[in-house]
Design a protein around this motif. Structure first.
Motif, PDB file in Angstrom:
ATOM      1  N   LYS A 149       0.736 -15.793   7.195  1.00 23.33           N
ATOM      2  CA  LYS A 149       0.705 -14.761   6.146  1.00 23.33           C
ATOM      3  C   LYS A 149       0.756 -13.353   6.754  1.00 23.33           C
ATOM      4  CE  LYS A 149       0.240 -17.724   2.738  1.00 23.33           C
ATOM      5  NZ  LYS A 149       0.414 -18.979   3.505  1.00 23.33           N
ATOM      6  N   GLU A 150       1.470 -13.219   7.864  1.00 21.93           N
ATOM      7  CA  GLU A 150       1.581 -11.929   8.531  1.00 21.93           C
ATOM      8  C   GLU A 150       2.960 -11.318   8.327  1.00 21.93           C
ATOM      9  OE1 GLU A 150      -1.513 -12.302  12.311  1.00 21.93           O
ATOM     10  OE2 GLU A 150       0.612 -12.691  12.616  1.00 21.93           O
ATOM     11  N   VAL A 151       2.979 -10.002   8.217  1.00 27.53           N
ATOM     12  CA  VAL A 151       4.226  -9.240   8.142  1.00 27.53           C
ATOM     13  C   VAL A 151       4.246  -8.254   9.301  1.00 27.53           C
ATOM     14  CG1 VAL A 151       5.604  -7.618   6.792  1.00 27.53           C
ATOM     15  CG2 VAL A 151       4.334  -9.438   5.629  1.00 27.53           C
ATOM     16  N   LYS A 152       5.349  -8.245  10.032  1.00 28.54           N
ATOM     17  CA  LYS A 152       5.490  -7.317  11.154  1.00 28.54           C
ATOM     18  C   LYS A 152       6.799  -6.545  11.026  1.00 28.54           C
ATOM     19  CE  LYS A 152       2.874 -10.081  14.520  1.00 28.54           C
ATOM     20  NZ  LYS A 152       2.933 -10.769  15.827  1.00 28.54           N
ATOM     21  N   VAL A 153       6.762  -5.292  11.388  1.00 28.21           N
ATOM     22  CA  VAL A 153       7.965  -4.458  11.458  1.00 28.21           C
ATOM     23  C   VAL A 153       8.057  -3.899  12.870  1.00 28.21           C
ATOM     24  CG1 VAL A 153       9.169  -2.437  10.575  1.00 28.21           C
ATOM     25  CG2 VAL A 153       7.855  -3.876   9.012  1.00 28.21           C
ATOM     26  N   ASP A 154       9.107  -4.253  13.566  1.00 26.38           N
ATOM     27  CA  ASP A 154       9.301  -3.860  14.969  1.00 26.38           C
ATOM     28  C   ASP A 154       8.077  -4.212  15.813  1.00 26.38           C
ATOM     29  OD1 ASP A 154      11.821  -2.832  14.363  1.00 26.38           O
ATOM     30  OD2 ASP A 154      11.002  -0.876  13.836  1.00 26.38           O
ATOM     31  N   GLY A 155       7.506  -5.388  15.532  1.00 27.38           N
ATOM     32  CA  GLY A 155       6.375  -5.888  16.310  1.00 27.38           C
ATOM     33  C   GLY A 155       5.019  -5.402  15.856  1.00 27.38           C
ATOM     34  N   GLU A 156       4.996  -4.420  14.945  1.00 24.69           N
ATOM     35  CA  GLU A 156       3.730  -3.867  14.471  1.00 24.69           C
ATOM     36  C   GLU A 156       3.294  -4.580  13.185  1.00 24.69           C
ATOM     37  OE1 GLU A 156       1.842  -1.534  15.955  1.00 24.69           O
ATOM     38  OE2 GLU A 156       3.258  -1.471  17.644  1.00 24.69           O
ATOM     39  N   LEU A 157       2.021  -4.963  13.135  1.00 27.32           N
ATOM     40  CA  LEU A 157       1.481  -5.660  11.976  1.00 27.32           C
ATOM     41  C   LEU A 157       1.392  -4.718  10.776  1.00 27.32           C
ATOM     42  CD1 LEU A 157       0.420  -8.546  11.422  1.00 27.32           C
ATOM     43  CD2 LEU A 157      -1.886  -7.653  11.786  1.00 27.32           C
ATOM     44  N   VAL A 158       1.848  -5.204   9.621  1.00 23.41           N
ATOM     45  CA  VAL A 158       1.807  -4.428   8.381  1.00 23.41           C
ATOM     46  C   VAL A 158       0.908  -5.167   7.394  1.00 23.41           C
ATOM     47  CG1 VAL A 158       3.145  -3.575   6.418  1.00 23.41           C
ATOM     48  CG2 VAL A 158       4.133  -3.498   8.727  1.00 23.41           C
ATOM     49  N   CYS A 160      -0.262  -6.285   3.886  1.00 23.98           N
ATOM     50  CA  CYS A 160       0.277  -6.451   2.539  1.00 23.98           C
ATOM     51  C   CYS A 160      -0.719  -7.186   1.660  1.00 23.98           C
ATOM     52  CB  CYS A 160       1.595  -7.240   2.578  1.00 23.98           C
ATOM     53  SG  CYS A 160       2.975  -6.382   3.356  1.00 23.98           S
ATOM     54  N   THR A 161      -0.706  -6.875   0.385  1.00 27.54           N
ATOM     55  CA  THR A 161      -1.534  -7.627  -0.562  1.00 27.54           C
ATOM     56  C   THR A 161      -0.910  -9.016  -0.749  1.00 27.54           C
ATOM     57  OG1 THR A 161      -0.296  -6.952  -2.521  1.00 27.54           O
ATOM     58  CG2 THR A 161      -2.059  -5.479  -1.752  1.00 27.54           C
ATOM     59  N   PRO A 162      -1.669  -9.972  -1.280  1.00 27.62           N
ATOM     60  CA  PRO A 162      -1.095 -11.309  -1.507  1.00 27.62           C
ATOM     61  C   PRO A 162       0.165 -11.292  -2.363  1.00 27.62           C
ATOM     62  CG  PRO A 162      -3.467 -11.420  -1.678  1.00 27.62           C
ATOM     63  CD  PRO A 162      -3.124  -9.962  -1.547  1.00 27.62           C
ATOM     64  N   ILE A 163       0.195 -10.465  -3.411  1.00 30.28           N
ATOM     65  CA  ILE A 163       1.379 -10.388  -4.270  1.00 30.28           C
ATOM     66  C   ILE A 163       2.549  -9.781  -3.506  1.00 30.28           C
ATOM     67  CG2 ILE A 163       2.382  -9.226  -6.279  1.00 30.28           C
ATOM     68  CD1 ILE A 163       0.723 -11.607  -7.040  1.00 30.28           C
ATOM     69  N   GLU A 164       2.298  -8.718  -2.757  1.00 24.74           N
ATOM     70  CA  GLU A 164       3.361  -8.096  -1.958  1.00 24.74           C
ATOM     71  C   GLU A 164       3.933  -9.102  -0.964  1.00 24.74           C
ATOM     72  OE1 GLU A 164       1.396  -3.595  -2.090  1.00 24.74           O
ATOM     73  OE2 GLU A 164       1.354  -4.794  -0.248  1.00 24.74           O
ATOM     74  N   PHE A 165       3.048  -9.893  -0.361  1.00 24.49           N
ATOM     75  CA  PHE A 165       3.512 -10.891   0.604  1.00 24.49           C
ATOM     76  C   PHE A 165       4.402 -11.930  -0.068  1.00 24.49           C
ATOM     77  CE2 PHE A 165       3.254 -14.903   2.856  1.00 24.49           C
ATOM     78  CZ  PHE A 165       3.550 -14.517   4.160  1.00 24.49           C
ATOM     79  N   LYS A 166       4.001 -12.394  -1.255  1.00 24.10           N
ATOM     80  CA  LYS A 166       4.788 -13.404  -1.969  1.00 24.10           C
ATOM     81  C   LYS A 166       6.174 -12.870  -2.335  1.00 24.10           C
ATOM     82  CE  LYS A 166       0.966 -16.045  -4.019  1.00 24.10           C
ATOM     83  NZ  LYS A 166       0.312 -16.461  -5.288  1.00 24.10           N
ATOM     84  N   ILE A 167       6.237 -11.621  -2.778  1.00 28.43           N
ATOM     85  CA  ILE A 167       7.527 -11.020  -3.129  1.00 28.43           C
ATOM     86  C   ILE A 167       8.405 -10.908  -1.889  1.00 28.43           C
ATOM     87  CG2 ILE A 167       8.666  -8.912  -3.914  1.00 28.43           C
ATOM     88  CD1 ILE A 167       6.259  -8.458  -5.769  1.00 28.43           C
TER      89      ILE A 167
END
Length: 233
Positions: A149-158, A160-167
């Motif tokens: 359940k992780e989001v990364k942009v250029d290696g950096e952790l971002v 996100c809320t659960p809904i944002e992650f699902k979208i």
């Protein structure tokens, strides 16, 4: 013997017959439909690897059919277009078609484009299978891991809320596919779309987190009048 099935959606019987002969000579399985509505019905009942779709057809035209099938399917779509229909070609490509063949066409050109698109699609499926095994989906510098359940942009952790992650997960699983606000709402909230404005709010928040410039996004793009997509790299 090829196990790949091609759907030909063409209301001109003679042209459809000719295309079917060319494809069967290359050992493709061929299914036929004579308008967009019939084409969608065939897709629902069969595994299709590529569709050749005429633009001008009765009941449902090719553009409408492409928009509808792109809500659920990734396989390549080739447009059949007359030379005078440049706007149809451009619109069709923007709405999800992968290539176009101009009428009248040369059989070898049609087959070359079919073969090229199927090669690309097979490579795409291989990458998708690899990503499914790792549970990580990557487009450029954007990475979404379904397991952690992780989001990364250029290696950096971002964060996100659960809904944002699902979208974000829904969109990145299908890069290049346009999802309507209603489709996003129904798949993320698991209920009938009644308040799609909330989707736009979440999209805006996601952009602020994953984009360097949210007004000129690199990843999360809007297709005006249709919906949103994660851009293919």
């Amino acid at each position: 013997m090829s196990n790949q099935t091609i759907l030909v959606v063409e209301d001109d019987i003679e042209i459809g017959n000719a295309i079917e002969i060319y494809l069967k000579n290359q050992n493709y399985e061929v299914l036929r439909a004579y308008n967009g509505k019939e084409g969608l019905d065939v897709i629902c009942k069969n595994e299709i690897h590529l569709a050749i779709v005429d633009m001008m057809m009765p009941e449902m035209d090719g553009l409408t059919m492409i928009m509808k099938l792109r809500e659920s399917y990734d396989f390549p779509v080739l447009i059949l277009s007359a030379k005078s229909e440049d706007l149809d070609k451009i619109t069709g490509l923007n709405m999800g078609a992968d290539d176009y063949v101009t009428k009248p066409f040369k059989p070898m050109e049609l087959l070359a484009r079919v073969n090229s698109q199927l090669r690309r699609y097979n490579r795409f499926l291989s990458k998708v299978n690899e990503q499914e095994i790792s549970s990580s989906y990557v487009v450029g510098g954007l990475e979404v891991n379904e397991e952690t359940k992780e989001v990364k942009v250029d290696g950096e952790l971002v964060k996100c809320t659960p809904i944002e992650f699902k979208i974000l997960l829904l969109l990145i699983k299908n890069p290049g596919r346009v999802h309507s606000l209603e489709s996003i709402y129904e798949q993320v909230w698991n209920e009938e779309a009644i308040a799609t404005d909330t989707v736009m709010v979440h999209i805006r928040n996601i952009r602020e987190k994953i984009e360097i410039d949210s007004k000129n996004p690199r990843y999360l793009k809007v297709v005006w009048g249709v919906g949103y997509k994660i851009e293919k790299e």
